[in-house]
Design a protein around this motif. Structure first.
Motif, PDB file in Angstrom:
ATOM      1  N   ILE A  19       4.721  -5.379   2.286  1.00 39.13           N
ATOM      2  CA  ILE A  19       6.173  -5.453   2.157  1.00 39.13           C
ATOM      3  C   ILE A  19       6.634  -6.885   1.897  1.00 39.13           C
ATOM      4  CG2 ILE A  19       6.614  -3.466   3.645  1.00 39.13           C
ATOM      5  CD1 ILE A  19       7.243  -5.635   5.896  1.00 39.13           C
ATOM      6  N   ILE A  20       7.895  -6.986   1.490  1.00 34.04           N
ATOM      7  CA  ILE A  20       8.566  -8.276   1.389  1.00 34.04           C
ATOM      8  C   ILE A  20       9.991  -8.114   1.901  1.00 34.04           C
ATOM      9  CG2 ILE A  20       9.349  -7.894  -0.994  1.00 34.04           C
ATOM     10  CD1 ILE A  20       8.891 -10.961  -1.423  1.00 34.04           C
ATOM     11  N   GLU A  21      10.481  -9.154   2.534  1.00 29.91           N
ATOM     12  CA  GLU A  21      11.895  -9.227   2.903  1.00 29.91           C
ATOM     13  C   GLU A  21      12.545 -10.067   1.806  1.00 29.91           C
ATOM     14  OE1 GLU A  21      14.362 -10.043   6.940  1.00 29.91           O
ATOM     15  OE2 GLU A  21      12.952 -11.604   6.361  1.00 29.91           O
ATOM     16  N   PRO A  22      13.197  -9.444   0.835  1.00 32.23           N
ATOM     17  CA  PRO A  22      13.692 -10.180  -0.334  1.00 32.23           C
ATOM     18  C   PRO A  22      14.629 -11.352  -0.018  1.00 32.23           C
ATOM     19  CG  PRO A  22      13.788  -7.843  -0.762  1.00 32.23           C
ATOM     20  CD  PRO A  22      13.449  -8.013   0.699  1.00 32.23           C
ATOM     21  N   THR A  23      15.413 -11.246   1.040  1.00 32.47           N
ATOM     22  CA  THR A  23      16.354 -12.328   1.333  1.00 32.47           C
ATOM     23  C   THR A  23      15.670 -13.614   1.768  1.00 32.47           C
ATOM     24  OG1 THR A  23      16.660 -11.536   3.603  1.00 32.47           O
ATOM     25  CG2 THR A  23      18.229 -10.749   1.943  1.00 32.47           C
ATOM     26  N   THR A  24      14.460 -13.498   2.347  1.00 29.31           N
ATOM     27  CA  THR A  24      13.753 -14.685   2.826  1.00 29.31           C
ATOM     28  C   THR A  24      12.464 -14.964   2.052  1.00 29.31           C
ATOM     29  OG1 THR A  24      12.452 -13.441   4.441  1.00 29.31           O
ATOM     30  CG2 THR A  24      14.594 -14.306   5.183  1.00 29.31           C
ATOM     31  N   GLY A  25      11.950 -13.951   1.363  1.00 31.78           N
ATOM     32  CA  GLY A  25      10.672 -14.091   0.673  1.00 31.78           C
ATOM     33  C   GLY A  25       9.474 -13.916   1.580  1.00 31.78           C
ATOM     34  N   LYS A  26       9.700 -13.584   2.851  1.00 36.79           N
ATOM     35  CA  LYS A  26       8.596 -13.400   3.793  1.00 36.79           C
ATOM     36  C   LYS A  26       7.863 -12.103   3.459  1.00 36.79           C
ATOM     37  CE  LYS A  26      10.897 -15.849   7.556  1.00 36.79           C
ATOM     38  NZ  LYS A  26      11.452 -15.722   8.927  1.00 36.79           N
ATOM     39  N   ILE A  27       6.517 -12.166   3.524  1.00 37.41           N
ATOM     40  CA  ILE A  27       5.692 -11.015   3.190  1.00 37.41           C
ATOM     41  C   ILE A  27       4.904 -10.554   4.409  1.00 37.41           C
ATOM     42  CG2 ILE A  27       5.511 -11.590   0.751  1.00 37.41           C
ATOM     43  CD1 ILE A  27       2.714 -12.751   1.398  1.00 37.41           C
ATOM     44  N   GLY A  28       4.409  -9.310   4.333  1.00 35.57           N
ATOM     45  CA  GLY A  28       3.611  -8.773   5.424  1.00 35.57           C
ATOM     46  C   GLY A  28       3.259  -7.326   5.192  1.00 35.57           C
ATOM     47  N   VAL A  29       3.117  -6.578   6.283  1.00 38.89           N
ATOM     48  CA  VAL A  29       2.768  -5.157   6.218  1.00 38.89           C
ATOM     49  C   VAL A  29       3.681  -4.385   7.161  1.00 38.89           C
ATOM     50  CG1 VAL A  29       0.368  -5.579   5.582  1.00 38.89           C
ATOM     51  CG2 VAL A  29       0.982  -5.353   7.987  1.00 38.89           C
ATOM     52  N   ALA A  30       3.736  -3.054   6.954  1.00 40.39           N
ATOM     53  CA  ALA A  30       4.570  -2.201   7.795  1.00 40.39           C
ATOM     54  C   ALA A  30       3.886  -0.873   8.043  1.00 40.39           C
ATOM     55  CB  ALA A  30       5.918  -1.963   7.124  1.00 40.39           C
ATOM     56  N   ASN A  31       4.251  -0.252   9.160  1.00 36.88           N
ATOM     57  CA  ASN A  31       3.825   1.117   9.433  1.00 36.88           C
ATOM     58  C   ASN A  31       4.854   1.792  10.331  1.00 36.88           C
ATOM     59  OD1 ASN A  31       2.176  -0.744  11.449  1.00 36.88           O
ATOM     60  ND2 ASN A  31       2.504   1.202  12.489  1.00 36.88           N
ATOM     61  N   THR A  32       4.911   3.121  10.243  1.00 40.77           N
ATOM     62  CA  THR A  32       5.836   3.862  11.084  1.00 40.77           C
ATOM     63  C   THR A  32       5.262   3.986  12.490  1.00 40.77           C
ATOM     64  OG1 THR A  32       4.885   5.983  10.409  1.00 40.77           O
ATOM     65  CG2 THR A  32       6.781   5.183   9.150  1.00 40.77           C
ATOM     66  N   THR A  33       6.168   4.093  13.460  1.00 37.41           N
ATOM     67  CA  THR A  33       5.796   4.287  14.856  1.00 37.41           C
ATOM     68  C   THR A  33       6.738   5.325  15.453  1.00 37.41           C
ATOM     69  OG1 THR A  33       7.304   2.687  15.848  1.00 37.41           O
ATOM     70  CG2 THR A  33       5.224   1.823  15.015  1.00 37.41           C
ATOM     71  N   GLU A  34       6.492   5.713  16.685  1.00 34.45           N
ATOM     72  CA  GLU A  34       7.382   6.643  17.379  1.00 34.45           C
ATOM     73  C   GLU A  34       8.786   6.074  17.542  1.00 34.45           C
ATOM     74  OE1 GLU A  34       5.647   7.630  21.114  1.00 34.45           O
ATOM     75  OE2 GLU A  34       3.925   8.628  20.218  1.00 34.45           O
ATOM     76  N   LYS A  35       8.889   4.743  17.573  1.00 36.97           N
ATOM     77  CA  LYS A  35      10.171   4.089  17.829  1.00 36.97           C
ATOM     78  C   LYS A  35      10.842   3.558  16.570  1.00 36.97           C
ATOM     79  CE  LYS A  35       8.878   2.937  22.486  1.00 36.97           C
ATOM     80  NZ  LYS A  35       8.846   1.946  23.542  1.00 36.97           N
ATOM     81  N   GLY A  36      10.254   3.755  15.396  1.00 32.09           N
ATOM     82  CA  GLY A  36      10.844   3.253  14.153  1.00 32.09           C
ATOM     83  C   GLY A  36       9.782   2.744  13.214  1.00 32.09           C
ATOM     84  N   VAL A  37      10.022   1.569  12.663  1.00 31.37           N
ATOM     85  CA  VAL A  37       9.084   0.953  11.731  1.00 31.37           C
ATOM     86  C   VAL A  37       8.649  -0.391  12.289  1.00 31.37           C
ATOM     87  CG1 VAL A  37       8.733   0.094   9.382  1.00 31.37           C
ATOM     88  CG2 VAL A  37      10.231   2.069   9.770  1.00 31.37           C
ATOM     89  N   ALA A  38       7.345  -0.568  12.433  1.00 32.56           N
ATOM     90  CA  ALA A  38       6.800  -1.849  12.868  1.00 32.56           C
ATOM     91  C   ALA A  38       6.558  -2.693  11.627  1.00 32.56           C
ATOM     92  CB  ALA A  38       5.502  -1.652  13.632  1.00 32.56           C
ATOM     93  N   VAL A  39       7.154  -3.882  11.614  1.00 38.31           N
ATOM     94  CA  VAL A  39       6.957  -4.806  10.500  1.00 38.31           C
ATOM     95  C   VAL A  39       6.253  -6.048  11.035  1.00 38.31           C
ATOM     96  CG1 VAL A  39       8.806  -3.987   8.999  1.00 38.31           C
ATOM     97  CG2 VAL A  39       9.353  -5.638  10.743  1.00 38.31           C
ATOM     98  N   PHE A  40       5.170  -6.384  10.389  1.00 35.38           N
ATOM     99  CA  PHE A  40       4.371  -7.555  10.740  1.00 35.38           C
ATOM    100  C   PHE A  40       4.439  -8.476   9.531  1.00 35.38           C
ATOM    101  CE2 PHE A  40       2.696  -3.740  12.704  1.00 35.38           C
ATOM    102  CZ  PHE A  40       2.709  -4.091  14.053  1.00 35.38           C
ATOM    103  N   TYR A  41       5.247  -9.519   9.625  1.00 43.14           N
ATOM    104  CA  TYR A  41       5.520 -10.347   8.451  1.00 43.14           C
ATOM    105  C   TYR A  41       5.937 -11.746   8.882  1.00 43.14           C
ATOM    106  CZ  TYR A  41      10.567 -10.085   9.256  1.00 43.14           C
ATOM    107  OH  TYR A  41      11.823 -10.213   9.783  1.00 43.14           O
ATOM    108  N   GLY A  42       6.028 -12.629   7.904  1.00 41.89           N
ATOM    109  CA  GLY A  42       6.529 -13.970   8.167  1.00 41.89           C
ATOM    110  C   GLY A  42       5.544 -14.850   8.894  1.00 41.89           C
ATOM    111  N   ALA A  43       5.970 -15.403  10.007  1.00 44.71           N
ATOM    112  CA  ALA A  43       5.204 -16.400  10.750  1.00 44.71           C
ATOM    113  C   ALA A  43       3.860 -15.857  11.242  1.00 44.71           C
ATOM    114  CB  ALA A  43       6.016 -16.901  11.947  1.00 44.71           C
ATOM    115  N   ASP A  44       2.831 -16.684  11.117  1.00 43.53           N
ATOM    116  CA  ASP A  44       1.486 -16.302  11.559  1.00 43.53           C
ATOM    117  C   ASP A  44       1.389 -16.100  13.070  1.00 43.53           C
ATOM    118  OD1 ASP A  44       0.468 -16.311   8.981  1.00 43.53           O
ATOM    119  OD2 ASP A  44      -0.259 -18.382   9.115  1.00 43.53           O
ATOM    120  N   ASP A  45       2.303 -16.692  13.822  1.00 39.91           N
ATOM    121  CA  ASP A  45       2.243 -16.556  15.276  1.00 39.91           C
ATOM    122  C   ASP A  45       2.870 -15.258  15.788  1.00 39.91           C
ATOM    123  OD1 ASP A  45       4.986 -16.947  15.041  1.00 39.91           O
ATOM    124  OD2 ASP A  45       5.018 -18.791  16.243  1.00 39.91           O
TER     125      ASP A  45
END
Length: 69
Positions: A19-45
């Protein structure tokens, strides 16, 4: 089709959805969960990672790649 609907469909056969967050240019990955969508992106920490609603995902993120193996 919303980005969330694309994510749900992609998860049926893919192991990674990039995925990408177009407003910031941050990239990462996403998956669905029971509580919504987990997005793992941006900062390495992990400080940008979060769980958001389907609506927020469709509004704030774009799928850039679907990797199926």
């Amino acid at each position: 089709m919303t980005e969330y609907e694309k994510l749900v469909a992609a998860e049926r056969y893919a192991h990674t959805v990039e995925i990408i967050e177009p407003t910031t240019g941050k990239i990462g990955v996403a998956n669905t969960t029971e509580k919504g969508v987990a997005v793992f992106y941006g900062a390495d920490d992990g400080s940008d990672d979060k769980v958001i609603t389907a609506e927020e995902f469709s509004k704030d993120f774009r799928i850039t790649a679907i990797i199926d193996n």
